[in-house]
Scaffold this motif. Structure first.
Motif, PDB file in Angstrom:
ATOM      1  N   SER A 141       1.186  -1.580  -0.013  1.00 41.49           N
ATOM      2  CA  SER A 141       0.060   0.352  -0.044  1.00 41.49           C
ATOM      3  C   SER A 141       1.172   1.437   0.036  1.00 41.49           C
ATOM      4  O   SER A 141       0.350   2.323  -0.681  1.00 41.49           O
ATOM      5  CB  SER A 141      -0.724  -0.324   1.268  1.00 41.49           C
ATOM      6  N   PHE A 142       1.740   1.631   1.370  1.00 41.28           N
ATOM      7  CA  PHE A 142       2.160   3.069   0.854  1.00 41.28           C
ATOM      8  C   PHE A 142       3.581   2.550   0.037  1.00 41.28           C
ATOM      9  O   PHE A 142       4.164   3.591  -1.121  1.00 41.28           O
ATOM     10  CB  PHE A 142       3.276   2.432   2.712  1.00 41.28           C
ATOM     11  N   GLY A 143       4.245   1.433  -0.269  1.00 41.65           N
ATOM     12  CA  GLY A 143       4.784   1.674  -2.350  1.00 41.65           C
ATOM     13  C   GLY A 143       4.033   2.588  -3.411  1.00 41.65           C
ATOM     14  O   GLY A 143       4.918   2.947  -3.733  1.00 41.65           O
ATOM     15  N   ILE A 162      -1.530   6.470  -6.783  1.00 41.31           N
ATOM     16  CA  ILE A 162      -2.621   6.429  -4.934  1.00 41.31           C
ATOM     17  C   ILE A 162      -3.672   6.358  -4.454  1.00 41.31           C
ATOM     18  O   ILE A 162      -3.349   5.675  -3.612  1.00 41.31           O
ATOM     19  CB  ILE A 162      -2.212   7.784  -5.108  1.00 41.31           C
ATOM     20  N   VAL A 163      -4.275   6.422  -5.568  1.00 46.04           N
ATOM     21  CA  VAL A 163      -5.526   5.750  -5.367  1.00 46.04           C
ATOM     22  C   VAL A 163      -5.495   3.626  -4.794  1.00 46.04           C
ATOM     23  O   VAL A 163      -6.404   3.716  -4.500  1.00 46.04           O
ATOM     24  CB  VAL A 163      -6.358   5.675  -6.490  1.00 46.04           C
ATOM     25  N   MET A 164      -4.959   3.175  -6.100  1.00 44.28           N
ATOM     26  CA  MET A 164      -4.369   1.945  -5.350  1.00 44.28           C
ATOM     27  C   MET A 164      -3.957   1.804  -4.281  1.00 44.28           C
ATOM     28  O   MET A 164      -4.305   0.305  -4.121  1.00 44.28           O
ATOM     29  CB  MET A 164      -3.781   1.723  -6.990  1.00 44.28           C
ATOM     30  N   LEU A 167      -5.064  -0.584   1.262  1.00 41.56           N
ATOM     31  CA  LEU A 167      -5.349  -0.268   2.389  1.00 41.56           C
ATOM     32  C   LEU A 167      -6.103  -1.120   3.162  1.00 41.56           C
ATOM     33  O   LEU A 167      -6.183  -1.780   4.017  1.00 41.56           O
ATOM     34  CB  LEU A 167      -4.666   1.215   2.640  1.00 41.56           C
ATOM     35  N   LEU A 168      -6.990  -0.220   2.610  1.00 47.99           N
ATOM     36  CA  LEU A 168      -8.459  -1.294   3.461  1.00 47.99           C
ATOM     37  C   LEU A 168      -8.652  -2.264   2.526  1.00 47.99           C
ATOM     38  O   LEU A 168      -9.461  -3.096   3.377  1.00 47.99           O
ATOM     39  CB  LEU A 168      -9.486  -0.116   2.328  1.00 47.99           C
ATOM     40  N   MET A 221     -10.027  -5.610   5.948  1.00 51.55           N
ATOM     41  CA  MET A 221     -10.385  -6.177   5.543  1.00 51.55           C
ATOM     42  C   MET A 221     -10.921  -7.101   5.652  1.00 51.55           C
ATOM     43  O   MET A 221     -11.688  -8.043   6.088  1.00 51.55           O
ATOM     44  CB  MET A 221     -11.637  -5.188   4.146  1.00 51.55           C
ATOM     45  N   MET A 222     -10.194  -7.489   4.400  1.00 49.54           N
ATOM     46  CA  MET A 222      -9.199  -9.283   4.428  1.00 49.54           C
ATOM     47  C   MET A 222      -8.631 -10.067   5.681  1.00 49.54           C
ATOM     48  O   MET A 222      -9.347 -11.135   6.443  1.00 49.54           O
ATOM     49  CB  MET A 222      -8.356  -9.660   3.687  1.00 49.54           C
TER      50      MET A 222
END
Length: 422
Positions: free
Chosen positions: A83-85, A176-178, A183-184, A188-189
């Protein structure tokens, strides 16, 4: 290798789907400069030489990042790495589009973008390996390869409709959106128990050799360091038992053909086979589409060969060797290019097995991310070195002898993976 409609299969679909889309966007980000460069050169934003320098810097940072981030990926949760990458790479892309007047700043930002994008693949393989079966992991890997293949054409489509600055900004925004979606999505998983982290280790008794004693609480930090050092040694020993020394040259050899030989195809078509520049460009599109089928062919052959990874890799190298030798002896243009494509496709079969079968199969070592990052580093660095050597070799020995060198590399791959008695 049949997929059953079970909870495991559904979970694998969710994990693989999320990662495949993320990898598609990763390759979109990797190709936005390539897609925008014709307009940038035409408008005098950057010179051809400077864009070439940026590209080299990007891939150097990407290769080194694979090595470092692969190790980090075994210590930090894979969802954070992925996510942060993506988010940080997107931020660098936005900075790149706004700093075009400052070449030094552009170089730094674009190099950082390559480093952040290297945070994706190794943790992605780890999260798949630890939360899916071996069969499902192969199919997830197939999804990643398709995402990688579709990233470049997607960047080209974006470049048709937008100016160079908008191309880079839109690709960066997608990263950024991806990153936020990952992250979300992974959160959830995890809440639903679909994804768990660090559930595999090199050994279940990784701490067994350490004597904590009655005063362990007083020296807890020291003992923890000893435990981690011990676990690291056990992990390395386990990787060696899983033949990582044998698979490292396989990663290097396939990296040379997968990255470098494909790069030189348009030049090969014009200089060696005598096609026009326009015809070479059109043929290159067709050739890359044919090469993209290799991932499906790899899974098909793997299934038909009784799920034997070594046999599939050996077959890939063997057919590639024969096809390259045939291209050396047969000068007829259409047969020659057909043999070249056949050689690359079967080399890609060997490469696909490395990334979709071998790396996910390392989950019991507890070092899936480290091993994947190391192998990817070896692949890209060998490709970078080979690209420079091939460019000089063409002028000295000619294309024909260079084809023999490619055939020799594939034959060397056959020897490396040659079936051995246990």
């Amino acid at each position: 290798m049949k997929l059953v409609r079970t909870k495991e299969a559904k979970n694998a679909f969710l994990i693989g789907g999320m990662c495949s889309v993320a990898y598609l966007i990763t390759y979109l980000g990797r190709n936005i400069l390539s897609a925008a460069s014709p307009e940038m050169i035409e408008k005098g934003v950057f010179s051809t030489e400077f864009i070439g320098t940026l590209s080299s810097l990007f891939f150097f940072c990407y290769a080194v990042g694979q090595l470092l981030n692969g190790i980090i990926g075994d210590k930090i949760r894979a969802n954070f790495m992925i996510s942060f990458g993506l988010i940080f790479a997107g931020a660098c892309g936005i900075g790149f589009s706004l700093l075009a007047d400052l070449p030094e700043a552009v170089s730094i930002v674009y190099g950082m973008m390559g480093f952040f994008l290297s945070m994706i693949f190794a943790p992605m393989v780890k999260i798949t390996a630890e939360n899916t079966t071996q069969t499902h992991a192969v199919y997830c890997g197939l999804g990643y390869e398709m995402g990688a293949l579709l990233g470049a054409p997607l960047a080209g489509v974006v470049a048709v409709f937008l100016g160079w600055q908008q191309v880079i900004q839109s690709g960066s925004a997608a990263l950024i959106v991806m990153g936020c979606l990952c992250l979300l999505g992974f959160a959830m998983m995890r809440r639903k128990g679909i994804v768990r982290y660090h559930q595999f280790g090199a050994s279940s008794d990784a701490y067994a050799d350490i004597e904590f004693g009655d005063d362990a609480s007083a020296d807890d930090k020291v003992h923890r360091r000893m435990a981690k050092r011990h676990q690291w040694k056990v992990g390395i020993r386990s990787l060696i038992e899983h033949e990582i020394i044998r698979f490292t040259p396989i990663a290097m050899l396939t990296g040379v053909v997968r990255t470098t030989v494909v790069f030189w195809i348009p030049t090969y078509l014009t200089q060696y086979l005598g096609f026009s520049t326009e015809m070479s460009s059109a043929m290159f599109t067709v050739v890359t589409l044919l090469i993209s089928t290799s991932a499906f062919l790899a899974v098909f052959l793997y299934t038909k060969l009784h799920n034997s990874m070594h046999t599939t890799i050996f077959l890939g190298f063997a057919v590639s060797t024969v096809a390259f030798v045939g291209a050396y002896f047969i000068g007829q243009r259409w047969i020659n290019i057909a043999l070249l494509v056949l050689a690359i496709v079967f080399e890609q079969v060997a490469s696909s097995m490395l990334w979709t079968r071998y790396c996910p199969g390392l989950r019991d070592t507890g070092m899936t991310s480290t091993a994947t990052g190391f192998l990817d580093f070896a692949s890209y660095m060998s490709a970078a070195i080979a690209s420079s050597l091939f460019a000089n070799a063409v002028n000295r020995i000619g294309w024909g002898n260079l084809i023999l060198i490619w055939a020799g590399l594939m034959f060397l791959g056959m020897l490396v993976v040659w079936p051995r008695r246990k």
